[in-house]
Design an enzyme around this catalytic site. Sequence first.
Site, mmCIF file in Angstrom:
data_model
loop_
_atom_site.group_PDB
_atom_site.id
_atom_site.type_symbol
_atom_site.label_atom_id
_atom_site.label_comp_id
_atom_site.label_asym_id
_atom_site.label_seq_id
_atom_site.Cartn_x
_atom_site.Cartn_y
_atom_site.Cartn_z
ATOM 1 N N LYS A 21 -67.427 43.354 67.243
ATOM 2 C CA LYS A 21 -66.948 44.181 68.362
ATOM 3 C C LYS A 21 -66.697 43.324 69.605
ATOM 4 O O LYS A 21 -65.657 43.451 70.243
ATOM 5 C CB LYS A 21 -67.984 45.283 68.661
ATOM 6 N N SER A 22 -67.648 42.478 69.943
ATOM 7 C CA SER A 22 -67.481 41.647 71.148
ATOM 8 C C SER A 22 -66.256 40.750 71.020
ATOM 9 O O SER A 22 -65.476 40.583 71.965
ATOM 10 C CB SER A 22 -68.711 40.755 71.343
ATOM 11 N N ARG A 26 -62.491 40.708 73.143
ATOM 12 C CA ARG A 26 -62.023 39.487 73.800
ATOM 13 C C ARG A 26 -60.704 38.991 73.214
ATOM 14 O O ARG A 26 -59.879 38.412 73.915
ATOM 15 C CB ARG A 26 -63.110 38.401 73.700
ATOM 16 N N GLY A 94 -69.123 49.520 77.733
ATOM 17 C CA GLY A 94 -69.539 48.726 78.892
ATOM 18 C C GLY A 94 -68.827 47.386 78.898
ATOM 19 O O GLY A 94 -68.445 46.864 79.951
ATOM 20 N N ASP A 315 -78.910 43.915 70.893
ATOM 21 C CA ASP A 315 -78.370 45.127 70.254
ATOM 22 C C ASP A 315 -79.108 45.476 68.957
ATOM 23 O O ASP A 315 -78.913 46.558 68.400
ATOM 24 C CB ASP A 315 -76.877 44.957 69.967
ATOM 25 N N ARG A 346 -82.541 53.012 75.277
ATOM 26 C CA ARG A 346 -82.886 52.800 73.862
ATOM 27 C C ARG A 346 -84.390 52.678 73.634
ATOM 28 O O ARG A 346 -84.862 52.865 72.506
ATOM 29 C CB ARG A 346 -82.154 51.562 73.319
ATOM 30 N N ARG A 389 -76.122 52.847 68.041
ATOM 31 C CA ARG A 389 -77.145 51.991 67.401
ATOM 32 C C ARG A 389 -78.436 52.773 67.124
ATOM 33 O O ARG A 389 -79.136 52.495 66.164
ATOM 34 C CB ARG A 389 -77.408 50.740 68.243
HETATM 35 C C1 S3P Z 1 -71.739 42.536 74.879
HETATM 36 C C2 S3P Z 1 -72.842 42.073 75.549
HETATM 37 C C3 S3P Z 1 -74.161 42.721 75.495
HETATM 38 C C4 S3P Z 1 -74.277 43.727 74.358
HETATM 39 C C5 S3P Z 1 -73.054 44.566 74.222
HETATM 40 C C6 S3P Z 1 -71.814 43.719 74.006
HETATM 41 C C7 S3P Z 1 -70.460 41.817 75.031
HETATM 42 O O1 S3P Z 1 -74.406 43.368 76.740
HETATM 43 O O2 S3P Z 1 -75.413 44.540 74.528
HETATM 44 O O3 S3P Z 1 -73.194 45.442 73.115
HETATM 45 O O4 S3P Z 1 -69.547 42.010 74.206
HETATM 46 O O5 S3P Z 1 -70.340 41.036 75.985
HETATM 47 P P1 S3P Z 1 -74.959 42.542 78.006
HETATM 48 O O6 S3P Z 1 -74.206 41.303 78.066
HETATM 49 O O7 S3P Z 1 -74.754 43.385 79.218
HETATM 50 O O8 S3P Z 1 -76.426 42.360 77.717
#
Ligand code: S3P
Length: 429
Positions: A21-22, A26, A94, A315, A346, A389
């Site tokens: 996902k991350s 990007r 987020g 996570d 959580r 999650r």
């Molecule tokens: C993520 C960073 C994490 C993670 C989120 C995805 C990202 O959050 O918990 O699910 O893709 O950069 P934080 O960087 O705020 O801890």
Amino acid sequence: MKIEISRQNNLSGEIKVPGDKSISHRAVILSSLARGQSRIRGFLESEDCLHTVEIFRQLGIKINKQKKGVYTVSGSGLDGLQEPQSVLDCGNSGTGMRILTGLLSAQSFYSVLTGDKSLCQRPMERIISPLEQMGAQIWSRRGGMAPLSVRGQKLAPLNYELPVASAQVKSSLIMAGLASGEPLTITEPGFSRDHTERMLKNSGVPLDKEKLTISLPGGRYKLTPLDIKIPGDISSAAFFIAAALITENSSIILKNVGLNPTRSGFLEVIDKMGGSIDILNKRKTAGEPVGDLQVKSSSLSGIEIRGDIIPRLIDEIPVIAVLAARAEGRTLIRDAEELRVKETDRIEAMVNELSKMGVSIAEYEDGMIIEGPSDLQKGDLFRSYGDHRVAMSLAVAGLCRKKKMTITNCECINTSFPEFEEVLAELIN
Ligand code: S3P
């Protein structure tokens, strides 16, 4: 949508988890900022990442789906985004909102970012404050919450120490530095996921990283288009790894899982708890280490998890709580206060729901303590708190129960892993 689940042993077979996902977020963002056509394979078609795709379409970028998981992006360079005509909806993400706010702060136009109820209650001050130090103009609801309204500006250089190890905050600031062309130096208190840095280096950006400090020299950067194959998401893999560990006579293989060291704290925890997990066929894809994982049923022991490892498994803590409930002895999780500001709180969610199952568990402001083993047999109706999650972690716990359990409000799983139930079914014989 609800999930109904009960005891399943003998999990077996070979599965592939969906793209990370991350990295998927990007990949869309950086391909949109490159000049020319990028190709993304293994893209995660979950709600969070599809919101990011839609936002870049609203910013004037042509993004075409070729087939499942394969997208082409016609990027128009760092100064090629257009003012959106409407509000940009980040959904539950987020990551999307924080990274985009940094990028949009340095544009020559106005934009508004919003999201669902959960996202509009999450803290955005952590990005607003350093971006304002760069001269950004951002308006938020009271308490620094979305919707955010951003009047793009010419930004100033930044030298900043992050108060929390957060890849989202780090990446937001990197995006502002990249788009503004001003020098940027940021230092994190601990290692958080480094996908942004890896991908920017692959795109030819002269980003420098010295331990916990990242700098961009300033100037007009040119990003080369990407041809990227996204590895499987270790955070999605974690649910099946846990499932195989705590059910009887299970042995499974997960193919092509991302093993970036800033993400793989979960594997270190499994190893310390006594779980049987082997990494096969280690290789590199898209500048990221990947491998196949073989996992077998194991007797687990409780451990202490605290300090620097926390951002590297943040996570996975909900599913670690499930493993801890099945493990012999005490598991202590501390320094994890960030869990309180995720898609839901959580800590509260896992402590409440595992207590209902009969687990001896208590909360700290920054973590939890769990006395195992528990047979998880109590209760029958459980809540996801609208958090993907939490929902999937509870489903994993359900695999140990003689009695059927129901988890309500599970649509949230679509934000990161729409095929969760199908993949789980592949392992059940
Ligand atoms: C993520 C960073 C994490 C993670 C989120 C995805 C990202 O959050 O918990 O699910 O893709 O950069 P934080 O960087 O705020 O801890």
